[in-house]
Motif scaffolding. Structure first.
Motif, mmCIF file in Angstrom:
data_model
loop_
_atom_site.group_PDB
_atom_site.id
_atom_site.type_symbol
_atom_site.label_atom_id
_atom_site.label_comp_id
_atom_site.label_asym_id
_atom_site.label_seq_id
_atom_site.Cartn_x
_atom_site.Cartn_y
_atom_site.Cartn_z
ATOM 1 N N VAL A 174 -2.251 43.318 -37.211
ATOM 2 C CA VAL A 174 -1.208 43.325 -38.047
ATOM 3 C C VAL A 174 0.114 43.832 -37.744
ATOM 4 C CG1 VAL A 174 -0.540 43.827 -40.440
ATOM 5 C CG2 VAL A 174 -2.824 42.842 -40.016
ATOM 6 N N MET A 175 -0.158 45.016 -37.212
ATOM 7 C CA MET A 175 1.028 45.816 -36.761
ATOM 8 C C MET A 175 1.852 45.202 -35.498
ATOM 9 S SD MET A 175 1.515 48.397 -38.862
ATOM 10 C CE MET A 175 2.752 49.516 -37.739
ATOM 11 N N SER A 176 1.203 44.384 -34.875
ATOM 12 C CA SER A 176 1.583 43.665 -33.665
ATOM 13 C C SER A 176 3.015 42.783 -33.998
ATOM 14 C CB SER A 176 0.788 43.091 -32.796
ATOM 15 O OG SER A 176 0.248 41.603 -33.330
ATOM 16 N N GLY A 177 2.915 42.231 -35.301
ATOM 17 C CA GLY A 177 3.922 41.501 -35.710
ATOM 18 C C GLY A 177 3.777 39.997 -35.571
ATOM 19 N N THR A 178 2.700 39.777 -34.667
ATOM 20 C CA THR A 178 2.515 37.901 -34.346
ATOM 21 C C THR A 178 2.411 37.228 -35.480
ATOM 22 O OG1 THR A 178 1.523 36.619 -32.985
ATOM 23 C CG2 THR A 178 0.339 38.312 -33.891
ATOM 24 N N THR A 179 2.988 36.382 -35.691
ATOM 25 C CA THR A 179 2.669 35.307 -36.846
ATOM 26 C C THR A 179 1.771 33.801 -36.252
ATOM 27 O OG1 THR A 179 4.779 34.083 -36.409
ATOM 28 C CG2 THR A 179 4.758 35.844 -38.149
ATOM 29 N N ASP A 180 1.406 33.994 -35.034
ATOM 30 C CA ASP A 180 0.948 32.889 -34.355
ATOM 31 C C ASP A 180 -0.594 33.134 -34.558
ATOM 32 O OD1 ASP A 180 0.752 30.650 -32.183
ATOM 33 O OD2 ASP A 180 -0.816 32.034 -31.658
ATOM 34 N N ILE A 181 -1.434 32.259 -35.136
ATOM 35 C CA ILE A 181 -2.867 32.524 -35.495
ATOM 36 C C ILE A 181 -3.697 32.792 -34.400
ATOM 37 C CG2 ILE A 181 -3.568 29.834 -35.621
ATOM 38 C CD1 ILE A 181 -4.880 30.923 -38.625
ATOM 39 N N GLU A 182 -3.283 31.986 -33.287
ATOM 40 C CA GLU A 182 -4.397 32.229 -32.008
ATOM 41 C C GLU A 182 -3.945 33.532 -31.384
ATOM 42 O OE1 GLU A 182 -4.795 29.072 -29.453
ATOM 43 O OE2 GLU A 182 -5.563 27.672 -30.947
ATOM 44 N N GLU A 183 -2.871 33.850 -31.279
ATOM 45 C CA GLU A 183 -2.502 35.290 -30.654
ATOM 46 C C GLU A 183 -2.913 36.413 -31.585
ATOM 47 O OE1 GLU A 183 1.714 37.683 -29.588
ATOM 48 O OE2 GLU A 183 1.659 35.321 -29.913
ATOM 49 N N PHE A 184 -2.735 36.147 -32.996
ATOM 50 C CA PHE A 184 -3.421 37.225 -34.011
ATOM 51 C C PHE A 184 -4.814 37.433 -33.691
ATOM 52 C CE2 PHE A 184 -5.481 38.876 -37.715
ATOM 53 C CZ PHE A 184 -4.590 39.837 -38.054
ATOM 54 N N THR A 185 -5.556 36.188 -33.547
ATOM 55 C CA THR A 185 -6.978 36.319 -33.388
ATOM 56 C C THR A 185 -7.476 37.001 -32.054
ATOM 57 O OG1 THR A 185 -7.263 34.206 -34.691
ATOM 58 C CG2 THR A 185 -9.215 35.044 -33.365
ATOM 59 N N SER A 186 -6.567 36.485 -30.914
ATOM 60 C CA SER A 186 -6.930 37.141 -29.573
ATOM 61 C C SER A 186 -6.747 38.601 -29.644
ATOM 62 C CB SER A 186 -6.245 36.606 -28.491
ATOM 63 O OG SER A 186 -6.378 35.216 -28.350
ATOM 64 N N THR A 187 -5.380 38.915 -30.169
ATOM 65 C CA THR A 187 -4.983 40.606 -30.411
ATOM 66 C C THR A 187 -6.226 41.455 -31.376
ATOM 67 O OG1 THR A 187 -2.823 40.105 -30.163
ATOM 68 C CG2 THR A 187 -3.252 42.295 -30.996
ATOM 69 N N TRP A 188 -6.584 40.917 -32.216
ATOM 70 C CA TRP A 188 -7.573 41.263 -33.096
ATOM 71 C C TRP A 188 -9.088 41.659 -32.296
ATOM 72 C CZ3 TRP A 188 -10.066 38.402 -37.982
ATOM 73 C CH2 TRP A 188 -11.018 39.567 -38.439
ATOM 74 N N ILE A 189 -9.307 40.629 -31.736
ATOM 75 C CA ILE A 189 -10.572 40.632 -30.808
ATOM 76 C C ILE A 189 -10.581 41.967 -29.686
ATOM 77 C CG2 ILE A 189 -12.100 39.592 -29.185
ATOM 78 C CD1 ILE A 189 -11.594 37.058 -31.062
ATOM 79 N N ASN A 190 -9.563 41.729 -29.082
ATOM 80 C CA ASN A 190 -9.210 42.495 -27.723
ATOM 81 C C ASN A 190 -9.167 44.060 -28.388
ATOM 82 O OD1 ASN A 190 -7.395 44.101 -25.662
ATOM 83 N ND2 ASN A 190 -8.269 42.105 -24.632
ATOM 84 N N THR A 191 -8.473 44.241 -29.238
ATOM 85 C CA THR A 191 -7.925 45.771 -29.509
ATOM 86 C C THR A 191 -9.402 46.153 -30.352
ATOM 87 O OG1 THR A 191 -7.123 44.926 -31.666
ATOM 88 C CG2 THR A 191 -5.454 45.786 -29.895
ATOM 89 N N SER A 192 -10.257 45.412 -31.194
ATOM 90 C CA SER A 192 -11.431 45.760 -31.815
ATOM 91 C C SER A 192 -12.380 46.193 -30.442
ATOM 92 C CB SER A 192 -12.062 44.467 -32.563
ATOM 93 O OG SER A 192 -11.000 44.313 -33.492
ATOM 94 N N ILE A 193 -12.409 45.426 -29.630
ATOM 95 C CA ILE A 193 -13.360 45.887 -28.518
ATOM 96 C C ILE A 193 -12.945 46.851 -27.760
ATOM 97 C CG2 ILE A 193 -14.613 44.991 -26.418
ATOM 98 C CD1 ILE A 193 -15.124 43.593 -29.362
#
Length: 274
Positions: A174-193
């Motif tokens: 969310v803090m990354s500011g992306t509004t692209d749904i695939e980019e958001f999902t990829s960022t979420w997965i990567n930072t979670s792991i």
């Protein structure tokens, strides 16, 4: 523009400064919810909303804190009460109700006037809007995560590590500011792991296997865990989960010897450079 995409939304009718704002805002909110709320009558709903938005200011310490921090704290308190009291209502999770004007009114009723002095109306409105959107989104997500995690992993310590890592990873996205749904999902997965690796001495696989992580993220995406602003015009990108999880595990798995040799931040950077 769709909320969260392009131009920022601006509420059309936030009130001016002054006390007694909730007294006006609550009947308007109750009227807007009349067709959605089936369990409580208008009197009970009015009483509960008044209680939630007054109580949200009760334990705030105004001294020594910035206006922005206080607005966020108030929004978190108010939304926490909303989801605790109305958390089983489907209309709350689908975004059909908007409590923004109640947050705005509650702040104007309860915050000392000197905090708002010299603050431009538009600046104030954007602070309140950002705090409300963030808090609503986080409160809406928590129960979805709490339901999904125990269905995939077991054991209190493992569940806590997984829950915390995925929750923090989503906040990072969310803090990354992306509004692209695939980019958001990829960022979420990567930072979670990455967070899971840090909580697992560099070995996320020791806490949750790649296969289970794929299942968990697919379950979250199918369960409505993405921000509502992203799913209004796009479908949850479940198809990217497997590759994103596999890549994240490869990037954030640190050899045991390397883990013992130095701080994780340096090791992860070194590992990522390969």
């Amino acid at each position: 523009a769709v909320e969260g995409q392009g131009a920022p939304r601006r509420p059309a009718k936030m009130g001016s400064w002054g006390e007694g704002m909730l007294q006006t805002a609550i009947p308007e909110a109750v009227a807007a919810l009349a067709d959605l709320e089936k369990e409580w009558d208008t009197d009970k709903l009015s009483k509960k909303l008044k209680e939630y938005f007054n109580k949200a200011a009760k334990h705030l310490t105004f001294r020594g804190k910035s206006l922005l921090d206080l607005i966020n704290e108030y929004a978190d308190n108010a939304m926490g009460s909303i989801f605790a009291g109305l958390g089983d209502r489907e209309w709350l999770y689908t975004g059909q109700a908007d409590f923004l004007l109640l947050v705005d009114a509650g702040i104007k009723d309860h915050f000392p006037g000197h905090l708002l002095r010299g603050v431009a109306q538009l600046d104030f409105e954007q602070m309140v809007l950002a705090a409300y959107d963030r808090s609503f989104d986080e409160q809406r997500f928590c129960p979805i995560l709490s339901e999904a995690v125990p269905a995939i992993v077991s054991g209190p310590k493992i569940k806590k590590k997984v829950w915390n890592s995925i929750d923090q990873g989503r906040k990072d996205a969310v803090m990354s500011g992306t509004t692209d749904i695939e980019e958001f999902t990829s960022t979420w997965i990567n930072t979670s792991i990455a967070h899971l690796s840090e909580a697992s001495q560099g070995s996320p696989e020791a806490t949750m296997s790649v296969e289970l992580a794929v299942k968990l993220f697919q379950s979250l995406l199918e369960g409505g865990a993405l921000p509502l602003t992203m799913t209004q015009e796009a479908v949850a990108p479940v198809h990217i989960v497997e590759e994103a999880v596999t890549n994240a595990y490869a990037e954030h798995t640190v050899a045991e010897e390397a883990w013992e040799a130095g701080p994780p931040s340096k090791k992860q950077k070194a590992f990522s450079a390969w």
